[in-house]
Design an enzyme around this catalytic site. Structure first.
Site, PDB file in Angstrom:
ATOM      1  N   ASP A  97       2.293  -5.743  -9.457  1.00 40.08           N
ATOM      2  CA  ASP A  97       1.137  -6.411 -10.049  1.00 40.08           C
ATOM      3  C   ASP A  97       1.647  -7.349 -11.136  1.00 40.08           C
ATOM      4  O   ASP A  97       2.581  -6.990 -11.863  1.00 40.08           O
ATOM      5  CB  ASP A  97       0.181  -5.376 -10.653  1.00 40.08           C
ATOM      6  CG  ASP A  97      -1.246  -5.879 -10.798  1.00 40.08           C
ATOM      7  OD1 ASP A  97      -1.438  -6.932 -11.436  1.00 40.08           O
ATOM      8  OD2 ASP A  97      -2.166  -5.215 -10.284  1.00 40.08           O
ATOM      9  N   ASN A  98       1.033  -8.526 -11.262  1.00 41.55           N
ATOM     10  CA  ASN A  98       1.414  -9.414 -12.369  1.00 41.55           C
ATOM     11  C   ASN A  98       0.496  -9.249 -13.573  1.00 41.55           C
ATOM     12  O   ASN A  98       0.641  -9.943 -14.581  1.00 41.55           O
ATOM     13  CB  ASN A  98       1.441 -10.879 -11.914  1.00 41.55           C
ATOM     14  CG  ASN A  98       0.060 -11.421 -11.583  1.00 41.55           C
ATOM     15  OD1 ASN A  98      -0.914 -10.669 -11.479  1.00 41.55           O
ATOM     16  ND2 ASN A  98      -0.037 -12.731 -11.401  1.00 41.55           N
ATOM     17  N   TYR A 124     -12.364 -18.186  -3.299  1.00 39.59           N
ATOM     18  CA  TYR A 124     -12.151 -16.786  -2.908  1.00 39.59           C
ATOM     19  C   TYR A 124     -12.427 -16.591  -1.421  1.00 39.59           C
ATOM     20  O   TYR A 124     -11.627 -15.999  -0.692  1.00 39.59           O
ATOM     21  CB  TYR A 124     -13.065 -15.889  -3.742  1.00 39.59           C
ATOM     22  CG  TYR A 124     -12.844 -14.408  -3.518  1.00 39.59           C
ATOM     23  CD1 TYR A 124     -11.641 -13.802  -3.860  1.00 39.59           C
ATOM     24  CD2 TYR A 124     -13.863 -13.606  -2.997  1.00 39.59           C
ATOM     25  CE1 TYR A 124     -11.449 -12.433  -3.685  1.00 39.59           C
ATOM     26  CE2 TYR A 124     -13.675 -12.241  -2.820  1.00 39.59           C
ATOM     27  CZ  TYR A 124     -12.474 -11.660  -3.156  1.00 39.59           C
ATOM     28  OH  TYR A 124     -12.280 -10.312  -2.974  1.00 39.59           O
ATOM     29  N   LYS A 182      -9.500 -15.667   1.521  1.00 41.38           N
ATOM     30  CA  LYS A 182      -9.557 -14.486   2.379  1.00 41.38           C
ATOM     31  C   LYS A 182      -9.606 -14.859   3.858  1.00 41.38           C
ATOM     32  O   LYS A 182      -9.008 -14.181   4.711  1.00 41.38           O
ATOM     33  CB  LYS A 182     -10.777 -13.639   2.011  1.00 41.38           C
ATOM     34  CG  LYS A 182     -10.670 -12.977   0.645  1.00 41.38           C
ATOM     35  CD  LYS A 182      -9.475 -12.030   0.566  1.00 41.38           C
ATOM     36  CE  LYS A 182      -9.398 -11.283  -0.740  1.00 41.38           C
ATOM     37  NZ  LYS A 182      -8.230 -10.380  -0.816  1.00 41.38           N
ATOM     38  N   TYR A 215       0.987 -14.078  12.407  1.00 43.82           N
ATOM     39  CA  TYR A 215       2.227 -13.302  12.323  1.00 43.82           C
ATOM     40  C   TYR A 215       2.239 -12.165  13.343  1.00 43.82           C
ATOM     41  O   TYR A 215       3.289 -11.840  13.911  1.00 43.82           O
ATOM     42  CB  TYR A 215       2.419 -12.742  10.904  1.00 43.82           C
ATOM     43  CG  TYR A 215       3.344 -13.586  10.062  1.00 43.82           C
ATOM     44  CD1 TYR A 215       4.650 -13.180   9.802  1.00 43.82           C
ATOM     45  CD2 TYR A 215       2.919 -14.804   9.537  1.00 43.82           C
ATOM     46  CE1 TYR A 215       5.505 -13.958   9.036  1.00 43.82           C
ATOM     47  CE2 TYR A 215       3.771 -15.588   8.765  1.00 43.82           C
ATOM     48  CZ  TYR A 215       5.062 -15.157   8.523  1.00 43.82           C
ATOM     49  OH  TYR A 215       5.912 -15.940   7.771  1.00 43.82           O
ATOM     50  N   THR A 275     -17.654  -2.110  -3.406  1.00 38.76           N
ATOM     51  CA  THR A 275     -17.111  -0.787  -3.710  1.00 38.76           C
ATOM     52  C   THR A 275     -17.194  -0.553  -5.212  1.00 38.76           C
ATOM     53  O   THR A 275     -17.088  -1.486  -6.006  1.00 38.76           O
ATOM     54  CB  THR A 275     -15.647  -0.699  -3.237  1.00 38.76           C
ATOM     55  OG1 THR A 275     -15.578  -1.045  -1.857  1.00 38.76           O
ATOM     56  CG2 THR A 275     -15.103   0.707  -3.418  1.00 38.76           C
TER      57      THR A 275
END
Length: 326
Positions: A32-33, A146, A150, A160, A176
């Protein structure tokens, strides 16, 4: 011992995933940054031999020594306040960050699960939302940074999988809630609870008829866990289909907290989704999963967490910056 990299580890969801996989006996590397994450969410793990933490921005080259079995990519701003304040970083972590982690998965021959979101559906014209629905998104609107991050994330992940044969999984997360949410980040649950605990009137945008469906974090983590170890490569909705209007939810929070605030109404923001309800047929069929926690019980647990925050945390100035609720 299986080794797993979890990005966004110091965030709300990432920290709960770290707990789950540590408890499952995995060696967990949290990354995490800290642009929106908080080390206090994972500090209880630092003493453990099977947990380590890297302070790193996944938009830059990601290096992890040794073998790696799994990657969970949960690094991303996830609330309106965040991605309206840092739009470029939001786009970069969804594009460059995802590219870097897919490359790492390819190099390590690791299975990777990408955290997508119900925001890929935009302001949906189909209700409830199934995984086959393509969405209704404004690419240049305020939420576009955003939403499109996504959507791109899902596309490059499937590329990929198809071209490089990387083992990939995609979870589409609906609203959530639970302990460790940032109280004032603009998401509806902590926003309402924070206003109630501060003695403020609760702010509802529009007339409050827009809907959300809230899933308790423990249920979400269980769904993600099952998806990671499934054989299914296409997106899966994980959320609670129990839908409620924002106005009714505000009234629930006032009743839960035992306060007597009023509800005040402000104009509905641009592109704010009017309906959010997951169709979880696919999750039920493939993962044998559905949420178990009633909203009344989950909210009690969440309220207890927020009641234990310090006054400094409760009155952080960012709560004045609301322009929308996710």
């Amino acid at each position: 011992m299986k080794k797993i990299l979890i990005t966004g580890a110091a965030g709300f969801l990432g920290s709960h995933l770290c707990d789950r996989f540590v408890n499952e006996g995995c060696h967990v590397i949290g990354m995490d940054n800290l642009i929106t994450g908080d080390l206090k969410n994972i500090e209880h793990l630092f003493k453990l031999k099977n947990f380590e933490f890297y302070n790193h921005d996944v938009s830059k080259f990601v290096y992890v020594p040794g073998n790696l079995d799994y990657i969970l990519h949960f690094a991303s701003p996830a609330s309106p306040i965040d991605y309206l304040k840092i739009p470029i970083q939001t786009l970069k972590v969804g594009s460059l960050g995802t590219h870097n982690l897919l490359g790492l998965a390819k190099e390590k021959n690791a299975r990777i699960l990408i955290a997508s979101t119900s925001e890929v559906y935009g302001d949906p014209l189909v209700h409830p939302q199934t995984e086959d629905y393509y969405g209704n998104v404004n690419t240049i609107g305020p939420r576009g940074v955003y939403d499109e991050a996504k959507r791109f994330q899902e596309s490059i992940t499937m590329a990929y999988h198809t071209y490089h044969k990387v083992e990939t999984r995609i979870v589409r997360i609906f609203n959530t809630y639970g302990p460790r949410m940032r109280l004032n980040d603009g998401r509806v649950v902590p926003a309402f609870i924070g206003q109630a605990l501060r003695g403020e009137d609760l702010t509802v945008f529009g007339d409050g008829s827009q809907t959300r469906s809230f899933c308790y974090v423990d249920d979400l983590v269980e769904g993600i866990y099952r998806l990671l170890f499934s054989d299914y490569v296409y997106p899966v909705n994980i959320g609670n289909p129990n839908e409620i209007t924002i106005r009714d939810f505000a009234e629930e929070i006032i009743k839960l907290t035992g306060t007597d605030q009023k509800i005040i109404y402000k104009p509905l923001p641009v592109n704010d989704p009017l309906q959010r309800q997951p169709d979880i047929t696919r999750a039920k069929k493939i993962l044998k999963w559905e949420p178990k926690t009633e909203r009344s019980e989950g909210m009690k647990r969440t309220l207890e967490y927020f009641k234990n925050l310090s006054e400094e945390e409760l009155y952080k100035s960012e709560h004045k910056d609301f322009s929308s609720y996710s």
